[in-house]
Scaffold this motif. Structure first.
Motif, mmCIF file in Angstrom:
data_model
loop_
_atom_site.group_PDB
_atom_site.id
_atom_site.type_symbol
_atom_site.label_atom_id
_atom_site.label_comp_id
_atom_site.label_asym_id
_atom_site.label_seq_id
_atom_site.Cartn_x
_atom_site.Cartn_y
_atom_site.Cartn_z
ATOM 1 N N ASP A 5 131.423 31.689 0.342
ATOM 2 C CA ASP A 5 130.049 31.358 0.705
ATOM 3 C C ASP A 5 129.323 30.664 -0.451
ATOM 4 O O ASP A 5 128.566 29.719 -0.247
ATOM 5 N N ILE A 6 129.543 31.133 -1.655
ATOM 6 C CA ILE A 6 128.898 30.553 -2.833
ATOM 7 C C ILE A 6 129.412 29.141 -3.099
ATOM 8 O O ILE A 6 128.648 28.261 -3.486
ATOM 9 N N ILE A 46 127.969 39.014 -1.349
ATOM 10 C CA ILE A 46 128.230 37.593 -1.121
ATOM 11 C C ILE A 46 129.703 37.309 -1.370
ATOM 12 O O ILE A 46 130.270 37.774 -2.359
ATOM 13 N N ILE A 50 121.584 27.138 -4.490
ATOM 14 C CA ILE A 50 121.440 28.086 -5.582
ATOM 15 C C ILE A 50 120.475 27.454 -6.570
ATOM 16 O O ILE A 50 120.699 26.332 -7.033
ATOM 17 N N PHE A 77 129.725 29.876 -13.637
ATOM 18 C CA PHE A 77 130.256 28.979 -12.623
ATOM 19 C C PHE A 77 130.531 27.639 -13.264
ATOM 20 O O PHE A 77 129.776 27.201 -14.128
ATOM 21 N N TRP A 101 125.763 32.999 -15.331
ATOM 22 C CA TRP A 101 125.214 33.842 -14.270
ATOM 23 C C TRP A 101 123.735 34.150 -14.544
ATOM 24 O O TRP A 101 122.922 34.231 -13.636
ATOM 25 N N ILE A 125 134.871 29.721 -10.573
ATOM 26 C CA ILE A 125 134.086 30.884 -10.975
ATOM 27 C C ILE A 125 134.836 31.621 -12.075
ATOM 28 O O ILE A 125 136.026 31.910 -11.942
ATOM 29 N N LYS A 134 127.460 26.153 -1.538
ATOM 30 C CA LYS A 134 126.045 25.962 -1.824
ATOM 31 C C LYS A 134 125.826 24.919 -2.921
ATOM 32 O O LYS A 134 126.572 24.851 -3.886
ATOM 33 N N ILE A 158 119.733 32.803 -5.046
ATOM 34 C CA ILE A 158 120.807 32.306 -4.190
ATOM 35 C C ILE A 158 120.274 32.307 -2.773
ATOM 36 O O ILE A 158 119.985 33.372 -2.208
#
Length: 87
Positions: free
Chosen positions: A6-7, A2, A72, A39, A61, A27, A10, A67
């Protein structure tokens, strides 16, 4: 694999109470280990439309359950309480 980009797009949803928590803003990584530690997310604190009422919160985490394509799912805090709604 990933990508970070992209994260970041979300939305975070808490499975314990079904609330939308916001989106990832930062992050925290362990560069030596190459692992994500947590995060930072920013969510609306419930203020008016034009206000900058955003709260910053950290999500470990280890709190991430899944995800998905758009969201998420995390497991944080206490469970949903039906007594609040007099049911």
């Amino acid at each position: 694999m990933i990508r970070v980009s992209d994260i970041m797009e979300k939305e975070i949803i808490n499975v314990k109470n079904g609330k939308r928590m916001g989106f990832i803003t930062d992050i925290d990584m362990d560069v030596n280990e190459g692992k994500v530690i947590s995060f930072s997310i920013s969510g609306d604190s419930g203020r008016g439309f034009f206000s900058r009422g955003y709260e910053e919160e950290a999500i470990s985490w280890n709190d991430i359950l899944k995800i998905g394509c758009d969201t998420i799912i995390v497991n944080i805090g206490s469970e949903f309480n039906l007594d609040e709604f007099n049911i």
